[in-house]
Design a protein around this motif. Structure first.
Motif, PDB file in Angstrom:
ATOM      1  N   VAL A 134       0.849  -1.189   0.000  1.00  0.00           N
ATOM      2  CA  VAL A 134       0.000   0.000   0.000  1.00  0.00           C
ATOM      3  C   VAL A 134       0.884   1.238   0.000  1.00  0.00           C
ATOM      4  CG1 VAL A 134      -1.839  -1.197   1.242  1.00  0.00           C
ATOM      5  CG2 VAL A 134      -0.180   0.157   2.520  1.00  0.00           C
ATOM      6  N   VAL A 135       0.329   2.315  -0.550  1.00  0.00           N
ATOM      7  CA  VAL A 135       0.993   3.621  -0.520  1.00  0.00           C
ATOM      8  C   VAL A 135       0.059   4.591   0.194  1.00  0.00           C
ATOM      9  CG1 VAL A 135       1.918   5.543  -1.853  1.00  0.00           C
ATOM     10  CG2 VAL A 135       2.264   3.191  -2.651  1.00  0.00           C
ATOM     11  N   VAL A 136       0.565   5.160   1.277  1.00  0.00           N
ATOM     12  CA  VAL A 136      -0.147   6.200   2.021  1.00  0.00           C
ATOM     13  C   VAL A 136       0.518   7.515   1.643  1.00  0.00           C
ATOM     14  CG1 VAL A 136      -0.790   7.055   4.297  1.00  0.00           C
ATOM     15  CG2 VAL A 136      -0.689   4.585   3.879  1.00  0.00           C
ATOM     16  N   ASP A 137      -0.140   8.251   0.766  1.00  0.00           N
ATOM     17  CA  ASP A 137       0.431   9.471   0.197  1.00  0.00           C
ATOM     18  C   ASP A 137      -0.072  10.676   0.992  1.00  0.00           C
ATOM     19  OD1 ASP A 137       1.321  11.561  -1.357  1.00  0.00           O
ATOM     20  OD2 ASP A 137       0.615  10.735  -3.251  1.00  0.00           O
ATOM     21  N   THR A 138       0.851  11.396   1.597  1.00  0.00           N
ATOM     22  CA  THR A 138       0.492  12.569   2.405  1.00  0.00           C
ATOM     23  C   THR A 138       0.809  13.873   1.678  1.00  0.00           C
ATOM     24  OG1 THR A 138       2.639  12.485   3.521  1.00  0.00           O
ATOM     25  CG2 THR A 138       0.795  11.334   4.584  1.00  0.00           C
ATOM     26  N   ALA A 139       0.732  13.870   0.350  1.00  0.00           N
ATOM     27  CA  ALA A 139       1.051  15.071  -0.426  1.00  0.00           C
ATOM     28  C   ALA A 139       0.288  16.285   0.097  1.00  0.00           C
ATOM     29  CB  ALA A 139       0.718  14.833  -1.897  1.00  0.00           C
ATOM     30  N   HIS A 140       1.019  17.361   0.334  1.00  0.00           N
ATOM     31  CA  HIS A 140       0.520  18.666   0.762  1.00  0.00           C
ATOM     32  C   HIS A 140       0.081  18.696   2.229  1.00  0.00           C
ATOM     33  CE1 HIS A 140       0.780  19.130  -3.484  1.00  0.00           C
ATOM     34  NE2 HIS A 140      -0.288  18.386  -3.715  1.00  0.00           N
ATOM     35  N   PHE A 141       0.121  17.581   2.899  1.00  0.00           N
ATOM     36  CA  PHE A 141      -0.075  17.575   4.350  1.00  0.00           C
ATOM     37  C   PHE A 141       1.314  17.656   4.975  1.00  0.00           C
ATOM     38  CE2 PHE A 141      -4.014  15.595   2.862  1.00  0.00           C
ATOM     39  CZ  PHE A 141      -4.946  16.352   3.549  1.00  0.00           C
ATOM     40  N   ARG A 142       1.675  18.833   5.398  1.00  0.00           N
ATOM     41  CA  ARG A 142       3.047  19.090   5.825  1.00  0.00           C
ATOM     42  C   ARG A 142       3.191  19.043   7.344  1.00  0.00           C
ATOM     43  NH1 ARG A 142       6.220  21.591   1.763  1.00  0.00           N
ATOM     44  NH2 ARG A 142       5.114  21.774  -0.220  1.00  0.00           N
ATOM     45  N   GLY A 209      -4.116  14.170   8.132  1.00  0.00           N
ATOM     46  CA  GLY A 209      -4.580  14.134   6.755  1.00  0.00           C
ATOM     47  C   GLY A 209      -3.766  13.199   5.885  1.00  0.00           C
ATOM     48  N   VAL A 210      -4.461  12.469   5.024  1.00  0.00           N
ATOM     49  CA  VAL A 210      -3.858  11.595   4.016  1.00  0.00           C
ATOM     50  C   VAL A 210      -4.461  11.982   2.672  1.00  0.00           C
ATOM     51  CG1 VAL A 210      -3.614   9.230   3.189  1.00  0.00           C
ATOM     52  CG2 VAL A 210      -3.508   9.706   5.641  1.00  0.00           C
ATOM     53  N   ALA A 211      -3.621  12.210   1.679  1.00  0.00           N
ATOM     54  CA  ALA A 211      -4.109  12.673   0.379  1.00  0.00           C
ATOM     55  C   ALA A 211      -4.653  11.526  -0.468  1.00  0.00           C
ATOM     56  CB  ALA A 211      -2.978  13.378  -0.371  1.00  0.00           C
ATOM     57  N   ARG A 212      -3.887  10.457  -0.614  1.00  0.00           N
ATOM     58  CA  ARG A 212      -4.283   9.342  -1.467  1.00  0.00           C
ATOM     59  C   ARG A 212      -3.897   8.032  -0.789  1.00  0.00           C
ATOM     60  NH1 ARG A 212      -6.538  13.033  -3.539  1.00  0.00           N
ATOM     61  NH2 ARG A 212      -6.500  13.673  -5.747  1.00  0.00           N
ATOM     62  N   PHE A 213      -4.687   6.994  -1.083  1.00  0.00           N
ATOM     63  CA  PHE A 213      -4.436   5.658  -0.552  1.00  0.00           C
ATOM     64  C   PHE A 213      -4.508   4.684  -1.712  1.00  0.00           C
ATOM     65  CE2 PHE A 213      -6.089   1.804   1.817  1.00  0.00           C
ATOM     66  CZ  PHE A 213      -4.886   1.509   2.443  1.00  0.00           C
ATOM     67  N   ARG A 214      -3.389   3.993  -1.988  1.00  0.00           N
ATOM     68  CA  ARG A 214      -3.314   3.048  -3.103  1.00  0.00           C
ATOM     69  C   ARG A 214      -3.067   1.644  -2.549  1.00  0.00           C
ATOM     70  NH1 ARG A 214      -5.774   6.795  -5.884  1.00  0.00           N
ATOM     71  NH2 ARG A 214      -4.453   8.414  -6.802  1.00  0.00           N
ATOM     72  N   VAL A 215      -3.753   0.682  -3.141  1.00  0.00           N
ATOM     73  CA  VAL A 215      -3.685  -0.709  -2.676  1.00  0.00           C
ATOM     74  C   VAL A 215      -3.285  -1.582  -3.864  1.00  0.00           C
ATOM     75  CG1 VAL A 215      -4.925  -2.576  -1.539  1.00  0.00           C
ATOM     76  CG2 VAL A 215      -5.534  -0.202  -1.033  1.00  0.00           C
ATOM     77  N   HIS A 216      -2.008  -1.923  -3.948  1.00  0.00           N
ATOM     78  CA  HIS A 216      -1.497  -2.654  -5.105  1.00  0.00           C
ATOM     79  C   HIS A 216      -1.468  -4.158  -4.832  1.00  0.00           C
ATOM     80  CE1 HIS A 216      -0.320   1.017  -7.191  1.00  0.00           C
ATOM     81  NE2 HIS A 216       0.096   1.462  -6.020  1.00  0.00           N
ATOM     82  N   GLY A 217      -1.945  -4.927  -5.803  1.00  0.00           N
ATOM     83  CA  GLY A 217      -1.964  -6.371  -5.607  1.00  0.00           C
ATOM     84  C   GLY A 217      -2.499  -7.121  -6.805  1.00  0.00           C
ATOM     85  N   GLU A 218      -2.940  -8.352  -6.556  1.00  0.00           N
ATOM     86  CA  GLU A 218      -3.470  -9.228  -7.598  1.00  0.00           C
ATOM     87  C   GLU A 218      -4.957  -9.444  -7.365  1.00  0.00           C
ATOM     88  OE1 GLU A 218      -0.729 -12.695  -8.558  1.00  0.00           O
ATOM     89  OE2 GLU A 218      -0.022 -12.120  -6.568  1.00  0.00           O
ATOM     90  N   ALA A 219      -5.741  -9.271  -8.416  1.00  0.00           N
ATOM     91  CA  ALA A 219      -7.188  -9.428  -8.313  1.00  0.00           C
ATOM     92  C   ALA A 219      -7.564 -10.895  -8.130  1.00  0.00           C
ATOM     93  CB  ALA A 219      -7.869  -8.868  -9.553  1.00  0.00           C
ATOM     94  N   ARG A 220      -8.521 -11.143  -7.251  1.00  0.00           N
ATOM     95  CA  ARG A 220      -9.052 -12.488  -7.018  1.00  0.00           C
ATOM     96  C   ARG A 220     -10.582 -12.398  -6.915  1.00  0.00           C
ATOM     97  NH1 ARG A 220      -4.630 -13.523  -8.215  1.00  0.00           N
ATOM     98  NH2 ARG A 220      -3.070 -14.846  -7.166  1.00  0.00           N
ATOM     99  N   PRO A 221     -11.275 -12.276  -8.050  1.00  0.00           N
ATOM    100  CA  PRO A 221     -12.740 -12.207  -8.006  1.00  0.00           C
ATOM    101  C   PRO A 221     -13.341 -13.547  -7.609  1.00  0.00           C
ATOM    102  CG  PRO A 221     -11.974 -12.322 -10.262  1.00  0.00           C
ATOM    103  CD  PRO A 221     -10.750 -12.200  -9.409  1.00  0.00           C
TER     104      PRO A 221
END
Length: 374
Positions: A134-142, A209-221
């Motif tokens: 996962v990426v917890v992006d805190t862009a512009h939250f200083r 504050g957190v700007a963006r949250f990305r969850v990278h992985g493999e799909a398993r429908p």
């Protein structure tokens, strides 16, 4: 996401000599000019995988305990967070992210929040899957980012709402333990748990504050759902297809080829750089399962002067007599710019992987491989 020439340590590499303060966790106040000029970027090995929480796949932030300053839905917006200085609303600077109010203690004698006080948001993955990072992006939250974050995952059937997810019997598994984060930075965390998850819980300690949250992985429908469909797009991420490798990712990600819906702009497909040699570009995909492709769509939407000139499609069956052998599904075919090409496979046969070759280079917006599991 760009990379610093001298990237700073990842959050899990930061020392923590004081429990209330992390070295270099804050970014300096915005001083004007490009707001991303001092952004602490980083590359992580898992970001080439699809974002399972992508809004285009149906990801959503179902609930949050607090969103006074900025709405929870911003967490999953595509693209980088924007910052417009001195744009104030009734509650302060308008931020492109999820921001909660400042937590307080119980009274004048205890003004500070406890170590367990935190805010949370519940995320439904657009497609269930195995999370690799996962990426917890805190862009512009200083100076207003959380001190630490944690991520937990759960697997629930159907389409549960916040009440079901918050029920005491739901079993949440830790994916990222409570970990320090930096402000105005890309904070990446690898995940070792290889279970399938449908929902995540993002917690921030104690607030911020957190700007963006990305969850990278493999799909398993759900395999039962795919079996019920019969014929479906074997390459689609939402059905469990995945881009494994590509010759070039210069302008945009090849993962775009397998995203839902029509491309909305030239940057929403797969575009490689201009070749100056005698080679060609290619992308290899793993199908949702062993299947027979009967019909193919190659869409060059929005690629006008930079569409691929020709394309060919090959298949490989890792469970066949020769698991390394590639066989022809669609011969080399002339492509038109900004158009959908519908091609019938003359002799469908089982395949687990396909390779799209484009000659000599150029853009492809979407690739659809219609068939069924065998």
């Amino acid at each position: 996401m760009t990379t610093d020439r001298n990237p700073e340590p990842r959050p899990d590499q930061l020392s923590d000599p004081r429990p209330d303060r992390l070295p270099d966790a804050d970014a300096p106040p915005y001083g004007g000019g490009n707001p991303y000029a001092d952004y602490r970027a980083a590359e992580f090995p898992f970001t080439g995988l699809v974002d399972l929480a992508d809004r285009r796949l149906g990801g959503a932030v179902l609930a949050a305990n607090d969103e006074l300053f900025a709405e929870r839905e911003n967490l999953l917006l595509p693209g980088a967070a924007e910052f417009r200085p001195h744009t104030f609303g009734n509650k302060g600077q308008i931020m492109d992210g999820w921001e909660t109010r400042r937590r307080r203690g119980t009274g004048a004698g205890h003004p500070h929040p406890t170590a367990e006080d935190h805010d949370w948001a519940l995320i439904r993955l657009g497609v269930p899957g195995v999370v690799h990072g996962v990426v917890v992006d805190t862009a512009h939250f200083r100076g207003n980012h959380p001190q630490r974050i944690a991520v937990d995952g759960a697997e629930l059937p159907g389409t549960p709402g916040p009440e079901e997810l918050l029920a005491p019997e739901v079993e949440w598994h830790p994916l990222v333990p409570r970990s320090p984060v930096r402000g105005h930075a890309a904070n990446g965390f690898a995940v070792e748990d290889r279970r399938r998850f449908t929902h995540l819980r993002l917690s921030q300690f104690p607030d911020g504050g957190v700007a963006r949250f990305r969850v990278h992985g493999e799909a398993r429908p759900d395999p039962a759902w795919l079996a019920a469909l019969g014929t479906f797009d074997l390459a689609a991420v939402e059905n469990g297809g995945a881009v494994e490798d590509a010759s070039d990712r210069f302008f945009s990600s090849p993962v775009n080829l397998a995203l839902p819906g029509k491309s909305g702009a030239m940057g929403d497909g797969w575009e490689n750089r201009r070749r100056r040699d005698d080679g060609h570009d290619w992308v290899r995909l793993r199908l949702a399962g062993r299947g027979a492709v009967r019909a193919v769509e190659i869409d060059t939407g929005y690629y006008v002067g930079n569409a691929a000139g020709w394309a060919a499609l090959s298949g490989r069956d890792e469970r066949g007599a020769d698991p390394e052998a590639w066989f022809e599904l669609v011969p080399r075919t002339r492509l038109q710019p900004d158009a959908v090409h519908r091609l019938v496979v003359d002799a469908p046969r089982p395949a687990t992987h396909v390779r799209l070759d484009v000659f000599p280079d150029g853009g492809i917006a979407r690739l659809r491989l219609y068939g069924g599991l065998v």
